[in-house]
Design a protein around this motif. Structure first.
Motif, short mmCIF file in Angstrom:
data_model
loop_
_atom_site.label_atom_id
_atom_site.label_comp_id
_atom_site.label_asym_id
_atom_site.label_seq_id
_atom_site.Cartn_x
_atom_site.Cartn_y
_atom_site.Cartn_z
N GLU A 8 50.27 50.06 104.48
CA GLU A 8 50.36 51.36 104.91
C GLU A 8 51.61 51.46 106.09
OE1 GLU A 8 46.60 53.63 105.82
OE2 GLU A 8 46.24 53.83 103.85
N ILE A 9 52.22 52.43 106.24
CA ILE A 9 53.10 52.47 107.37
C ILE A 9 52.61 52.63 108.64
CG2 ILE A 9 55.13 54.12 108.27
CD1 ILE A 9 55.66 55.09 105.78
N ALA A 10 51.56 52.95 108.91
CA ALA A 10 50.83 52.96 110.41
C ALA A 10 50.58 51.68 110.54
CB ALA A 10 49.65 53.90 110.29
N TYR A 11 49.86 51.11 109.35
CA TYR A 11 49.21 49.55 109.64
C TYR A 11 50.52 48.74 109.94
CZ TYR A 11 46.33 45.37 109.15
OH TYR A 11 45.78 44.09 109.49
N VAL A 12 51.60 48.66 109.37
CA VAL A 12 52.77 47.88 109.46
C VAL A 12 53.32 48.15 110.77
CG1 VAL A 12 55.16 47.26 108.54
CG2 VAL A 12 53.12 47.72 107.08
N ASP A 13 53.45 49.49 111.29
CA ASP A 13 53.90 49.55 112.77
C ASP A 13 53.26 49.07 113.70
OD1 ASP A 13 56.11 51.38 113.97
OD2 ASP A 13 54.38 52.39 114.83
N GLN A 14 51.82 48.95 113.34
CA GLN A 14 51.04 48.65 114.83
C GLN A 14 50.82 46.98 114.58
OE1 GLN A 14 47.08 50.60 114.52
NE2 GLN A 14 46.49 49.24 116.26
N HIS A 15 50.80 46.53 113.42
CA HIS A 15 50.42 45.06 113.38
C HIS A 15 51.57 43.97 113.25
CE1 HIS A 15 46.46 47.05 112.94
NE2 HIS A 15 46.05 46.12 113.61
N ILE A 60 62.65 45.66 110.79
CA ILE A 60 61.94 45.39 109.73
C ILE A 60 60.90 46.52 109.48
CG2 ILE A 60 59.96 43.70 108.74
CD1 ILE A 60 61.17 41.43 110.03
N LYS A 61 60.56 47.13 110.53
CA LYS A 61 59.51 48.32 110.68
C LYS A 61 60.50 49.54 109.92
CE LYS A 61 56.71 47.52 114.48
NZ LYS A 61 56.17 47.79 115.95
N ALA A 62 61.66 49.64 110.37
CA ALA A 62 62.55 50.57 109.85
C ALA A 62 63.06 50.64 108.23
CB ALA A 62 63.82 50.88 110.67
N ALA A 63 63.24 49.28 107.81
CA ALA A 63 63.50 48.80 106.55
C ALA A 63 62.16 49.16 105.72
CB ALA A 63 63.78 47.58 106.28
N TYR A 64 61.01 48.75 106.22
CA TYR A 64 59.77 49.03 105.31
C TYR A 64 59.47 50.59 105.25
CZ TYR A 64 55.01 48.68 103.66
OH TYR A 64 53.73 48.89 103.17
N LYS A 65 59.76 51.33 106.28
CA LYS A 65 59.39 52.65 106.35
C LYS A 65 60.27 53.31 105.49
CE LYS A 65 59.07 56.90 109.21
NZ LYS A 65 59.12 57.27 110.83
N ASP A 66 61.69 53.01 105.34
CA ASP A 66 62.56 53.59 104.26
C ASP A 66 62.09 53.22 103.12
OD1 ASP A 66 65.56 54.90 104.08
OD2 ASP A 66 65.42 53.14 102.72
N PHE A 67 61.69 51.99 102.60
CA PHE A 67 61.05 51.72 101.28
C PHE A 67 60.17 52.50 100.87
CE2 PHE A 67 58.33 49.10 98.95
CZ PHE A 67 59.01 48.78 97.86
N VAL A 68 58.93 52.69 101.76
CA VAL A 68 57.75 53.44 101.17
C VAL A 68 58.22 54.84 100.98
CG1 VAL A 68 55.61 54.24 102.10
CG2 VAL A 68 56.36 51.88 102.57
N LEU A 69 59.13 55.51 101.80
CA LEU A 69 59.38 56.89 101.99
C LEU A 69 60.24 57.03 100.60
CD1 LEU A 69 60.14 58.06 105.51
CD2 LEU A 69 58.15 58.39 104.15
#
Length: 237
Positions: A8-15, A60-69
């Protein structure tokens, strides 16, 4: 691994960057599930170790968020198409003979959208696209009938075109070639006065072509019903 929550985006963003979620795991996950052009755009294609060293956690966070959205939007597009198809099927089962034509037109619009208009689905390798030539949607019989209506000067001058002409041209333009739709627009979009002028100009062009360019509009047998009124309009600056 804590299951789906880990991605999940929140988990990735935090950990991200911790022992619970190393950068290398996220990069490997993206390389496994994302498209090649997307990975090149975010500079995530190549060896995982070198990418992990060259990209920081924020990137990496920005890329992952763009991928999920992006995945969410793709699923929503697929869901909308499936919903439209289900609505067409439900209406076909519940409706009577009076709704048959409307149901067929809706089905044609759905197929046309799948084949040409939905770019996100066409660029997705996981979705099977429909390969159809645009000419396959054109109805020669309807096109002929539409041209016959537009060739009647009395109908155009009295603004008495059948309602199906405008309805089909607006709601399902794929049934007519571009030339027919452009002709319909030219003789109906600007009112009766311009429709009459359009008819007269077309008649003059036909006569001029028939007589080899020697036809003149001021001949004795020629007459005009009316002329467009030219007015000056002042536009304040």
């Amino acid at each position: 691994d804590v299951g789906p929550i880990r991605w999940e985006i929140a988990y990735v963003d935090q950990h991200l960057g911790t022992k619970a979620l190393p950068k290398q795991d996220v990069v490997a996950y993206l390389q496994k599930h994302a498209r090649r052009d997307w990975l090149k755009l975010w500079k995530l294609s190549g060896k995982t170790k070198s990418i992990t060293k060259g990209r920081n956690c924020r990137q990496i966070k920005a890329a992952y968020k763009d991928f999920v959205l992006g995945q969410v939007k793709r699923l929503e597009s697929v869901s909308e198409v499936e919903t439209s198809q289900m609505e067409v099927e439900e209406e076909d089962e519940s409706g009577g003979n009076n709704d048959t034509a409307e149901t067929v037109l809706k089905l044609i619009r759905c197929i046309y959208d799948l084949a040409f208009d939905n770019q996100s689905l066409r660029n997705d390798p996981d979705v099977r696209c429909i390969r159809i030539d645009k000419n396959e949607f054109i109805s020669q019989k309807l096109t002929t009938k539409l041209r016959q209506q537009m060739m009647d000067p009395l109908v155009l001058a009295s603004d008495a075109l059948p309602s199906w002409c405008e309805d089909l041209s607006a709601t399902c333009p794929a049934l007519f070639p571009f030339e027919a739709r452009q002709l319909f627009f030219s003789c109906t979009a600007f009112g009766v006065s311009r429709a009459i002028a359009w008819i007269q100009n077309k008649h003059e062009s036909t006569e001029r072509a028939r007589q080899g360019g020697t036809h003149r509009p001021d001949d004795g047998h020629e007459f005009r019903i009316g002329r467009l009124k030219h007015e000056r309009v002042f536009v304040p600056r």
